[in-house]
Scaffold this motif. Structure first.
Motif, PDB file in Angstrom:
ATOM      1  N   LEU A 147     -61.427 -53.716 -83.038  1.00 25.27           N
ATOM      2  CA  LEU A 147     -61.488 -53.108 -81.728  1.00 25.27           C
ATOM      3  C   LEU A 147     -60.789 -51.753 -81.816  1.00 25.27           C
ATOM      4  O   LEU A 147     -59.591 -51.695 -82.097  1.00 25.27           O
ATOM      5  N   VAL A 206     -56.865 -54.657 -84.009  1.00 28.16           N
ATOM      6  CA  VAL A 206     -56.854 -53.658 -82.942  1.00 28.16           C
ATOM      7  C   VAL A 206     -56.166 -52.422 -83.511  1.00 28.16           C
ATOM      8  O   VAL A 206     -55.037 -52.502 -83.997  1.00 28.16           O
ATOM      9  N   ASP A 259     -63.482 -58.389 -87.458  1.00 30.47           N
ATOM     10  CA  ASP A 259     -63.874 -57.699 -86.238  1.00 30.47           C
ATOM     11  C   ASP A 259     -62.781 -56.691 -85.903  1.00 30.47           C
ATOM     12  O   ASP A 259     -61.587 -56.985 -86.046  1.00 30.47           O
ATOM     13  N   VAL A 280     -59.331 -48.433 -80.165  1.00 26.79           N
ATOM     14  CA  VAL A 280     -58.766 -48.073 -78.875  1.00 26.79           C
ATOM     15  C   VAL A 280     -58.623 -46.558 -78.808  1.00 26.79           C
ATOM     16  O   VAL A 280     -58.098 -45.950 -79.726  1.00 26.79           O
ATOM     17  N   CYS A 301     -52.722 -49.661 -77.934  1.00 30.18           N
ATOM     18  CA  CYS A 301     -53.277 -50.848 -78.593  1.00 30.18           C
ATOM     19  C   CYS A 301     -52.768 -52.150 -77.978  1.00 30.18           C
ATOM     20  O   CYS A 301     -53.541 -53.086 -77.770  1.00 30.18           O
ATOM     21  N   LEU A 314     -59.100 -60.616 -85.498  1.00 28.96           N
ATOM     22  CA  LEU A 314     -59.389 -59.335 -84.853  1.00 28.96           C
ATOM     23  C   LEU A 314     -58.318 -58.329 -85.246  1.00 28.96           C
ATOM     24  O   LEU A 314     -57.137 -58.664 -85.291  1.00 28.96           O
TER      25      LEU A 314
END
Length: 136
Positions: A133, A106, A131, A135, A20, A104
């Motif tokens: 992300l 992650v 949002d 990984v 990450c 964000l």
């Protein structure tokens, strides 16, 4: 393009930390953003013996400190502002409870080598308003 100033990075072990942060640090550098890592201390089932719970809890706190120190050093080496959160509870709920103020999130997809989402990443993706992300 949306501006990213604050990134929340969920870590659970050294593997997720490396995966990450390997993605989050270049993003943070590109946006001049800060990184906050969150490590969630898992609750124990009520039926465990107190001695076992205390021993496991001590080890988990030591791991949290070790992983967050690694994350801090990686961010420092890249010139990125670093903060940390140590929460307790169910990881997906703790991440959602702490998402306010971040642009964000992650998070690792799964630590089982599966092609599917793990229960934590699935719960965060399903409930978060931020949002995210994922990984590998």
């Amino acid at each position: 393009m949306k501006t990213v100033k604050n990134i929340l990075v969920a870590i659970g072990n050294e593997s997720s930390l490396n995966r990450c942060l390997g993605i989050a640090i270049p993003i943070a550098k590109g946006f001049n953003a800060s990184i906050t890592c969150i490590y969630v201390l898992a609750p124990f089932p009520r039926n465990l013996q107190v001695a076992l719970e205390q021993s496991a809890n001590k080890l988990e706190k030591e791991n949290a400190g070790k992983y967050l120190e690694i994350a801090k050093e990686k961010c420092k080496a890249s010139g990125i502002e670093f903060k940390q959160i140590i929460a307790k509870g169910q990881p997906r709920e703790a991440i959602i409870e702490n998402e306010k103020g971040f642009d964000l999130i992650v998070i690792g997809r799964s630590d089982w080598g599966s092609k599917m989402l793990g229960s934590v990443s699935n719960g965060v993706v399903s409930k978060s308003t931020k949002d995210i992300l994922l990984v590998k």
